[in-house]
Design an enzyme around this catalytic site. Structure first.
Site, PDB file in Angstrom:
ATOM      1  N   ARG A  82      20.474   2.647  14.156  1.00 43.32           N
ATOM      2  CA  ARG A  82      20.756   3.700  13.159  1.00 43.32           C
ATOM      3  C   ARG A  82      21.174   3.072  11.828  1.00 43.32           C
ATOM      4  NH1 ARG A  82      24.814   8.276  15.004  1.00 43.32           N
ATOM      5  NH2 ARG A  82      26.300   6.613  14.575  1.00 43.32           N
ATOM      6  N   LYS A 184      23.789   7.476   7.957  1.00 46.54           N
ATOM      7  CA  LYS A 184      25.250   7.400   7.894  1.00 46.54           C
ATOM      8  C   LYS A 184      25.637   6.680   6.608  1.00 46.54           C
ATOM      9  CE  LYS A 184      28.876   6.977  11.344  1.00 46.54           C
ATOM     10  NZ  LYS A 184      29.484   8.266  11.098  1.00 46.54           N
ATOM     11  N   GLU A 220      25.702  20.839  11.402  1.00 49.35           N
ATOM     12  CA  GLU A 220      26.727  20.054  12.093  1.00 49.35           C
ATOM     13  C   GLU A 220      28.043  20.203  11.342  1.00 49.35           C
ATOM     14  OE1 GLU A 220      26.252  15.771  12.036  1.00 49.35           O
ATOM     15  OE2 GLU A 220      24.968  15.846  10.289  1.00 49.35           O
TER      16      GLU A 220
END
Ligand code: PLP
Ligand code: COI
Length: 341
Positions: A82, A184, A220
């Site tokens: 990620r 992220k 989210e």
């Protein structure tokens, strides 16, 4: 090895400097070999890319002490992958996957005295991050970068541990379609500060973000994905290209299917249907699974049947199974657990 004198049972989710952190620098197109250092201070130029244009990405994972006394980490390969996606999206150099995993293991091993003992409820949070270090004043990627990993012992992310949370439907958007919600990047969190501060001022624990294009679907929260349980016991989780692909959520879907025999659905979830769910939880490395008891949509309250006292029964089973795997009480799927010592 003697553990540090820390009140493990009363830790919150905060920063405690430990003995060692990992540092590697990227210069002239290559990563150096990396070192462990005791120096917790980062000194960079005033015009560094990270300071001017927020060119920084990060990861979060944990180390656990298992029932039989080993220290393990959970799926660090997925964090490495990620971080690669995050770095590519912000035009940053990739820190190689195998080196990422080795560095995680090295830094946890060097701070073994800070890994909370089994049964304390605390864990060691591991924070890898990458940022542009050389001066950049025109808007362009930096040429030099630093990759670091520090660790810090932590307790529950939400005060009150596993008490169900009250969240609000947020008027601000977290991520745009085709934006950066799926990586992220620090910038996604900077833009959430106002939303979380005002949510707390109004008595809510977190924000439920909706999709920015239509504001009809659940996305989210600021730091976790949603998991819902239907009245006929299916596990449902929102699918969207602008949410972070949570490693906890991906692991929980596998656990739901393969360990608990539940049906799972990853699909768009309309805000409108949330009132029909039996249970709701927030899942992530920091959040683990934190149950949601109430969702407030501009004065309209959605009270989950699981209530405000404890987790719903299926959420509890998911929680017990996942933490059982992480703490070595249950057998893990192949490759999920990396033993540090
Ligand atoms: N969503 C956001 C915005 C997050 O910051 C996090 C935390 O990393 C998650 C979801 C959960 O992801 P993971 O389970 O990989 O920790
Ligand atoms: C994590 O769960 O690792 C995160 O990065 C979320 C953050 C809100 C602490």
């Amino acid at each position: 090895m003697e553990k540090k004198n820390i009140d493990w049972g009363n830790l919150d989710f905060g920063y405690i400097a430990t003995d060692k952190r990992y540092v590697s620098n990227f210069q002239n197109g290559a990563w150096d070999e990396g070192i462990l250092t005791e120096d917790a201070t980062v000194a960079i130029n005033e015009c560094a890319g990270v300071l001017q244009y927020a060119q920084t990405v990060f990861e979060g994972l944990k180390a656990y002490t298992t029932a039989d006394g080993h220290i393990v980490t959970f799926r660090p390969d997925l964090n490495a992958e990620r971080m690669e996606q995050s770095a590519r999206r912000l035009e940053m150099p990739v820190f190689p996957k195998e080196r990422f995993i080795d560095a995680v293991i090295e830094v946890v091993k060097a701070n073994a005295a800070y890994v909370p003992p089994f049964g304390t409820g605390a864990t060691l949070y591991i924070r890898p991050y990458l940022f542009g270090t050389n001066p950049v004043i025109g808007v362009k990627p930096a040429d030099e970068y630093q990759f670091r990993i520090f660790v810090t012992p932590v307790g529950p992310y939400f005060k009150g541990g596993v008490k169900p949370l009250t969240i609000r439907v947020c008027d601000f958007d977290r991520a745009a379609p085709r934006g950066t919600g799926h990586i992220k990047a620090g910038l996604n969190y900077a833009m959430s500060m106002h939303a979380i501060v005002t949510a707390h001022q109004e008595g809510y624990d977190e924000n439920m973000y909706l999709d920015a294009a239509t504001r009809t679907n659940v996305e989210e929260t600021g730091g976790a994905n949603f998991l819902f349980v239907t009245k006929d016991n299916k596990v449902v989780t929102p699918k969207s290209s602008s949410i972070l692909p949570s490693i906890t959520r991906r692991s929980l879907l596998h656990v739901a299917k393969e360990y608990l025999g539940l049906e799972v659905e990853e699909r768009e979830v309309a805000l409108e249907e949330v009132k029909d769910f039996a249970e709701c939880g927030l899942c992530g490395t920091a959040a683990v699974i934190s149950p949601v008891g109430k969702i407030v949509d501009h004065g309209k309250e959605i009270c989950l049947p699981s209530g405000m006292e404890k987790m719903g029964p299926t959420t509890q089973k998911l929680y017990d199974t996942l933490t059982g795997i992480q703490m070595g009480r249950l057998e893990a799927p192949e490759g999920w657990i990396r033993v540090v010592v």
